[in-house]
Design an enzyme around this catalytic site. Structure first.
Site, PDB file in Angstrom:
ATOM      1  N   LEU A 120       0.821  -1.214   0.000  1.00 12.16           N
ATOM      2  CA  LEU A 120       0.000   0.000   0.000  1.00 12.16           C
ATOM      3  C   LEU A 120       0.856   1.267   0.000  1.00 12.16           C
ATOM      4  O   LEU A 120       0.382   2.346   0.335  1.00 12.16           O
ATOM      5  CB  LEU A 120      -0.933   0.003   1.226  1.00 12.16           C
ATOM      6  CG  LEU A 120      -1.933  -1.150   1.276  1.00 12.16           C
ATOM      7  CD1 LEU A 120      -2.733  -1.099   2.576  1.00 12.16           C
ATOM      8  CD2 LEU A 120      -2.892  -1.096   0.082  1.00 12.16           C
ATOM      9  N   SER A 172       3.630   1.815   1.887  1.00 13.29           N
ATOM     10  CA  SER A 172       4.049   2.202   3.242  1.00 13.29           C
ATOM     11  C   SER A 172       5.426   2.865   3.223  1.00 13.29           C
ATOM     12  O   SER A 172       5.654   3.839   3.944  1.00 13.29           O
ATOM     13  CB  SER A 172       4.050   0.985   4.169  1.00 13.29           C
ATOM     14  OG  SER A 172       4.894  -0.023   3.646  1.00 13.29           O
ATOM     15  N   SER A 173       6.333   2.360   2.384  1.00 13.00           N
ATOM     16  CA  SER A 173       7.685   2.942   2.387  1.00 13.00           C
ATOM     17  C   SER A 173       7.665   4.348   1.788  1.00 13.00           C
ATOM     18  O   SER A 173       8.339   5.255   2.291  1.00 13.00           O
ATOM     19  CB  SER A 173       8.676   2.039   1.639  1.00 13.00           C
ATOM     20  OG  SER A 173       8.242   1.804   0.338  1.00 13.00           O
ATOM     21  N   ALA A 174       6.850   4.569   0.749  1.00  9.65           N
ATOM     22  CA  ALA A 174       6.754   5.920   0.181  1.00  9.65           C
ATOM     23  C   ALA A 174       6.124   6.868   1.194  1.00  9.65           C
ATOM     24  O   ALA A 174       6.580   8.001   1.364  1.00  9.65           O
ATOM     25  CB  ALA A 174       5.924   5.895  -1.097  1.00  9.65           C
ATOM     26  N   ASP A 202       4.632   5.614  -6.225  1.00  8.01           N
ATOM     27  CA  ASP A 202       4.248   5.669  -4.807  1.00  8.01           C
ATOM     28  C   ASP A 202       4.608   7.015  -4.193  1.00  8.01           C
ATOM     29  O   ASP A 202       3.808   7.612  -3.466  1.00  8.01           O
ATOM     30  CB  ASP A 202       4.961   4.554  -4.016  1.00  8.01           C
ATOM     31  CG  ASP A 202       4.481   3.172  -4.422  1.00  8.01           C
ATOM     32  OD1 ASP A 202       3.894   3.038  -5.507  1.00  8.01           O
ATOM     33  OD2 ASP A 202       4.699   2.224  -3.644  1.00  8.01           O
TER      34      ASP A 202
HETATM   35  C1  MEV Z   1       5.090  -1.600  -6.016  1.00  2.00           C
HETATM   36  O1  MEV Z   1       4.159  -0.927  -5.170  1.00  2.00           O
HETATM   37  C2  MEV Z   1       4.761  -1.318  -7.435  1.00  2.00           C
HETATM   38  C3  MEV Z   1       5.765  -1.850  -8.451  1.00  2.00           C
HETATM   39  O2  MEV Z   1       5.273  -1.462  -9.741  1.00  2.00           O
HETATM   40  C4  MEV Z   1       7.158  -1.303  -8.251  1.00  2.00           C
HETATM   41  C5  MEV Z   1       7.258   0.186  -8.518  1.00  2.00           C
HETATM   42  O3  MEV Z   1       6.436   0.740  -9.263  1.00  2.00           O
HETATM   43  O4  MEV Z   1       8.208   0.771  -7.994  1.00  2.00           O
HETATM   44  C6  MEV Z   1       5.841  -3.356  -8.407  1.00  2.00           C
END
Ligand code: MEV
Length: 300
Positions: free
Chosen positions: A93, A95-97, A139
């Site tokens: 979801l 979370s890291s962003a 994100d």
């Molecule tokens: C991860 O939330 C989404 C991916 O497309 C990776 C990214 O866009 O950085 C898998």
């Protein structure tokens, strides 16, 4: 001593995760689940979250550690950073962003660095790239600006008026690993995998029109197709598909994996959020009823 608190939202993908890494169009939507970060000047660097209390620590708090490093020239002494979140780590979801953007904004306000939101989004994207190996700007951009946006075009679409139900499998997934797996599949079988990635981009194109037309039933149908294509890219799991099918059986217009996959979360759109949430719970998931939000990062 002043404390600055900022919060930033998580996001779901209507379409386009993984394909966006290869430049295809994606549509992501900020949701009303937020990460809050408080920053105050301190003798040294201390970072506290549900994962524990550390100093600069690239294993337990890699994103926040990188944020402090990026802003080091503006920080006098050290900082104490406290994090609380509605978003499970590794849930897909964003979370890291959300933690990265809320931390950067709080540091920027606290130490009066003068960074614009565009600059915060760009620094956040670079930090995700450093920590994860590869990251699209999706994100960090959505968490900064809020709303429903196309990536890479950064076009803001009308905010969908339908409830969103998220189903969490409870299992952590590593974006870095899943992105690497898709990359090696693409390198091994380009003739098979490239068209799948292109088709996901096309779904985003159709989806953009349907969001503007507020045709959520058709939108859900395309989300179902996107789920099948994510399975084909090898990022599905039994738990995710169980939750997706439970949501569809309970009447969701559409349901799909959201984020990197392999575990993490699925998302459904529906006009019967309670029924869909109950079905997800009965299938073993944690259900969260939420909604799209215009609001990106904000000072609390
Ligand atoms: C991860 O939330 C989404 C991916 O497309 C990776 C990214 O866009 O950085 C898998």
């Amino acid at each position: 001593m002043t404390i600055t608190t900022c919060s930033a939202p998580g996001k779901i993908y209507f379409f386009g995760e993984h394909a966006v890494v290869y430049g295809e169009k994606a549509i992501a939507c900020a949701v009303n689940l937020r990460t809050r970060v408080s920053v105050q000047p301190y003798g040294g660097h201390v970072i506290s979250s549900s994962l524990g209390t550390t100093g600069l620590d690239t294993v337990i708090h890699p994103y926040v550690t990188q944020c402090i490093r990026e802003m080091e020239q503006y920080i006098t002494g050290g900082v104490k950073i406290d994090i609380t979140s509605d978003l499970a780590v590794g849930s897909g979801l964003g979370s890291s962003a959300a933690v990265t953007i809320a931390t950067l904004r709080a540091l920027s306000v606290q130490f009066d660095t003068g960074h614009t939101l565009d600059e915060i989004a760009a620094i956040g994207h670079a930090i995700e790239g450093k920590v994860q190996g590869a990251a699209s700007p999706t994100d960090t951009f959505v968490s900064t600006m809020g709303g429903v946006v196309t990536i890479p075009g950064r076009k803001k679409l009308s905010l969908p008026e339908c409830p969103i139900v998220i189903g969490y499998t409870g299992s952590f997934s590593s974006t870095r690993e899943l992105v690497a797996n898709v990359r090696s599949l693409k390198e091994d079988y380009p003739v098979a995998i490239d068209p799948i990635i292109n088709t996901i981009g096309s779904l985003s194109g159709y989806g953009e029109v349907l969001i503007e037309d507020r045709d959520y039933i058709a939108l859900g149908g395309l989300m179902n197709i996107n789920h099948g294509l994510l399975d084909a890219l090898g990022v599905g799991s039994l738990e995710l598909s169980n939750l997706v099918w439970a949501a569809r059986k309970a009447g969701a217009w559409g349901a799909k994996t959201t984020g990197a996959g392999g575990g993490g979360c699925m998302v459904a759109i529906t006009d019967h959020p309670e029924e869909v949430a109950d079905a997800i719970r009965s299938a073993g998931g944690v259900a969260i009823i939420t909604s799209p939000t215009h609001e990106g990062v904000r000072v609390e």
